[in-house]
Design a protein around this motif. Structure first.
Motif, PDB file in Angstrom:
ATOM      1  N   THR A  53      25.280  13.795   5.373  1.00 33.21           N
ATOM      2  CA  THR A  53      25.533  15.220   5.577  1.00 33.21           C
ATOM      3  C   THR A  53      24.394  15.930   6.289  1.00 33.21           C
ATOM      4  OG1 THR A  53      24.672  15.799   3.387  1.00 33.21           O
ATOM      5  CG2 THR A  53      27.049  15.367   3.568  1.00 33.21           C
ATOM      6  N   HIS A  54      23.189  15.387   6.148  1.00 38.08           N
ATOM      7  CA  HIS A  54      22.035  15.940   6.870  1.00 38.08           C
ATOM      8  C   HIS A  54      20.891  14.928   6.842  1.00 38.08           C
ATOM      9  CE1 HIS A  54      21.307  17.184   2.699  1.00 38.08           C
ATOM     10  NE2 HIS A  54      20.039  17.355   3.011  1.00 38.08           N
ATOM     11  N   ARG A  55      19.797  15.274   7.492  1.00 36.73           N
ATOM     12  CA  ARG A  55      18.747  14.294   7.795  1.00 36.73           C
ATOM     13  C   ARG A  55      17.674  14.096   6.736  1.00 36.73           C
ATOM     14  NH1 ARG A  55      16.611  18.005  12.525  1.00 36.73           N
ATOM     15  NH2 ARG A  55      15.299  19.442  11.364  1.00 36.73           N
ATOM     16  N   HIS A  56      17.728  14.734   5.600  1.00 33.92           N
ATOM     17  CA  HIS A  56      16.660  14.596   4.616  1.00 33.92           C
ATOM     18  C   HIS A  56      16.672  13.229   3.937  1.00 33.92           C
ATOM     19  CE1 HIS A  56      16.460  19.226   4.286  1.00 33.92           C
ATOM     20  NE2 HIS A  56      15.749  18.776   5.290  1.00 33.92           N
ATOM     21  N   PHE A  57      15.471  12.704   3.683  1.00 30.77           N
ATOM     22  CA  PHE A  57      15.287  11.346   3.154  1.00 30.77           C
ATOM     23  C   PHE A  57      16.099  11.088   1.892  1.00 30.77           C
ATOM     24  CE2 PHE A  57      12.292  13.795   0.694  1.00 30.77           C
ATOM     25  CZ  PHE A  57      12.281  13.182  -0.543  1.00 30.77           C
ATOM     26  N   ASP A  58      16.219  12.094   1.027  1.00 31.95           N
ATOM     27  CA  ASP A  58      16.902  11.882  -0.250  1.00 31.95           C
ATOM     28  C   ASP A  58      18.419  11.809  -0.097  1.00 31.95           C
ATOM     29  OD1 ASP A  58      16.652  14.670   0.399  1.00 31.95           O
ATOM     30  OD2 ASP A  58      17.171  15.205  -1.649  1.00 31.95           O
ATOM     31  N   HIS A  59      18.879  11.870   1.132  1.00 31.03           N
ATOM     32  CA  HIS A  59      20.298  11.707   1.418  1.00 31.03           C
ATOM     33  C   HIS A  59      20.563  10.507   2.319  1.00 31.03           C
ATOM     34  CE1 HIS A  59      21.768  15.503  -0.361  1.00 31.03           C
ATOM     35  NE2 HIS A  59      20.480  15.792  -0.237  1.00 31.03           N
ATOM     36  N   LYS A  79      22.574  16.664  15.750  1.00 32.31           N
ATOM     37  CA  LYS A  79      21.328  17.406  15.559  1.00 32.31           C
ATOM     38  C   LYS A  79      20.519  16.871  14.380  1.00 32.31           C
ATOM     39  CE  LYS A  79      22.793  21.711  17.687  1.00 32.31           C
ATOM     40  NZ  LYS A  79      23.069  23.151  17.475  1.00 32.31           N
ATOM     41  N   ASP A  80      21.125  16.099  13.507  1.00 29.46           N
ATOM     42  CA  ASP A  80      20.417  15.517  12.374  1.00 29.46           C
ATOM     43  C   ASP A  80      20.053  14.052  12.588  1.00 29.46           C
ATOM     44  OD1 ASP A  80      20.114  17.570  10.340  1.00 29.46           O
ATOM     45  OD2 ASP A  80      22.297  17.639  10.321  1.00 29.46           O
ATOM     46  N   ALA A  81      20.542  13.445  13.643  1.00 32.08           N
ATOM     47  CA  ALA A  81      20.292  12.022  13.904  1.00 32.08           C
ATOM     48  C   ALA A  81      18.804  11.715  14.039  1.00 32.08           C
ATOM     49  CB  ALA A  81      21.052  11.567  15.146  1.00 32.08           C
ATOM     50  N   CYS A  82      17.993  12.680  14.435  1.00 30.81           N
ATOM     51  CA  CYS A  82      16.549  12.462  14.572  1.00 30.81           C
ATOM     52  C   CYS A  82      15.919  12.045  13.241  1.00 30.81           C
ATOM     53  CB  CYS A  82      15.861  13.698  15.123  1.00 30.81           C
ATOM     54  SG  CYS A  82      16.052  15.164  14.079  1.00 30.81           S
ATOM     55  N   GLY A  83      16.503  12.448  12.130  1.00 31.39           N
ATOM     56  CA  GLY A  83      15.975  12.081  10.824  1.00 31.39           C
ATOM     57  C   GLY A  83      16.149  10.615  10.489  1.00 31.39           C
ATOM     58  N   LEU A  84      17.005   9.920  11.237  1.00 30.12           N
ATOM     59  CA  LEU A  84      17.200   8.488  11.003  1.00 30.12           C
ATOM     60  C   LEU A  84      16.068   7.650  11.583  1.00 30.12           C
ATOM     61  CD1 LEU A  84      21.016   8.153  11.774  1.00 30.12           C
ATOM     62  CD2 LEU A  84      19.910   8.286   9.542  1.00 30.12           C
ATOM     63  N   LEU A  91      11.612  14.246   6.346  1.00 36.68           N
ATOM     64  CA  LEU A  91      10.681  14.696   5.306  1.00 36.68           C
ATOM     65  C   LEU A  91      10.189  13.559   4.419  1.00 36.68           C
ATOM     66  CD1 LEU A  91      12.290  18.121   4.256  1.00 36.68           C
ATOM     67  CD2 LEU A  91      10.643  17.645   6.088  1.00 36.68           C
ATOM     68  N   ALA A  92      10.516  12.317   4.746  1.00 35.38           N
ATOM     69  CA  ALA A  92      10.028  11.168   3.974  1.00 35.38           C
ATOM     70  C   ALA A  92       8.508  11.100   4.013  1.00 35.38           C
ATOM     71  CB  ALA A  92      10.637   9.870   4.494  1.00 35.38           C
ATOM     72  N   SER A  93       7.911  11.482   5.141  1.00 38.85           N
ATOM     73  CA  SER A  93       6.458  11.415   5.274  1.00 38.85           C
ATOM     74  C   SER A  93       5.750  12.377   4.314  1.00 38.85           C
ATOM     75  CB  SER A  93       6.043  11.705   6.714  1.00 38.85           C
ATOM     76  OG  SER A  93       6.455  13.008   7.108  1.00 38.85           O
ATOM     77  N   MET A  94       6.421  13.443   3.899  1.00 41.18           N
ATOM     78  CA  MET A  94       5.817  14.419   2.979  1.00 41.18           C
ATOM     79  C   MET A  94       5.667  13.860   1.568  1.00 41.18           C
ATOM     80  SD  MET A  94       7.619  17.997   4.116  1.00 41.18           S
ATOM     81  CE  MET A  94       6.912  18.818   2.712  1.00 41.18           C
ATOM     82  N   VAL A  95       6.484  12.872   1.236  1.00 41.35           N
ATOM     83  CA  VAL A  95       6.449  12.307  -0.120  1.00 41.35           C
ATOM     84  C   VAL A  95       5.990  10.852  -0.110  1.00 41.35           C
ATOM     85  CG1 VAL A  95       8.186  13.892  -1.032  1.00 41.35           C
ATOM     86  CG2 VAL A  95       8.918  11.726  -0.030  1.00 41.35           C
ATOM     87  N   GLY A  96       5.479  10.401   1.020  1.00 43.56           N
ATOM     88  CA  GLY A  96       4.984   9.034   1.121  1.00 43.56           C
ATOM     89  C   GLY A  96       6.077   7.990   1.200  1.00 43.56           C
TER      90      GLY A  96
END
Length: 125
Positions: A53-59, A79-84, A91-96
């Motif tokens: 549904t969107h690019r955040h790591f927890d999804h 527009k969210d494919a960049c998160g892959l 935002l995976a880098s923010m939580v290691g």
């Protein structure tokens, strides 16, 4: 049609498994684990899609493992494919979090449809 909600990871994120006439899709597999493995092992037929549904790591962090195990197609908005492929955008880098680049099989936008068994799903942005 059946809809199953799985609570996954240390954040208890919702992941949804939809099945219609032996075909299934998985929505937002952020984390792997026993509940997800058991749900996928118990499918009556193929897992056709992994919808993000969107690019955040927890999804999306479990999307690669699920794709490798099942061959399901990865679907996300362009527009969210960049998160892959970028841990800063997911935002995976923010939580290691560790992330391996992944390329979507399909991108979808407002009004696009996906067929699953007897269902037709329409994308709403």
């Amino acid at each position: 049609m059946t809809l199953k909600t799985l609570k996954l990871g240390n954040m208890d994120n919702n992941t949804y498994l939809v099945t219609s006439e032996g075909e299934s899709l998985l929505i937002d597999p952020g984390f792997t684990g026993e509940a997800l493995n058991a749900a996928l092992a118990g499918l009556p037929g193929p897992l056709r899609y992994i919808l993000l549904t969107h690019r955040h790591f927890d999804h999306l962090l479990a999307a690669r493992a699920v794709k490798e195990a099942t061959g399901a197609a990865i679907c996300i908005h362009p527009k969210d494919a960049c998160g892959l492929s970028n841990a800063a955008f997911s935002l995976a880098s923010m939580v290691g979090g560790q992330q391996t680049a992944l390329t979507p099989d399909y991108t979808f936008t407002e009004g696009d449809t996906l067929s699953l068994g007897s269902l037709t799903l329409r994308v709403l942005e």
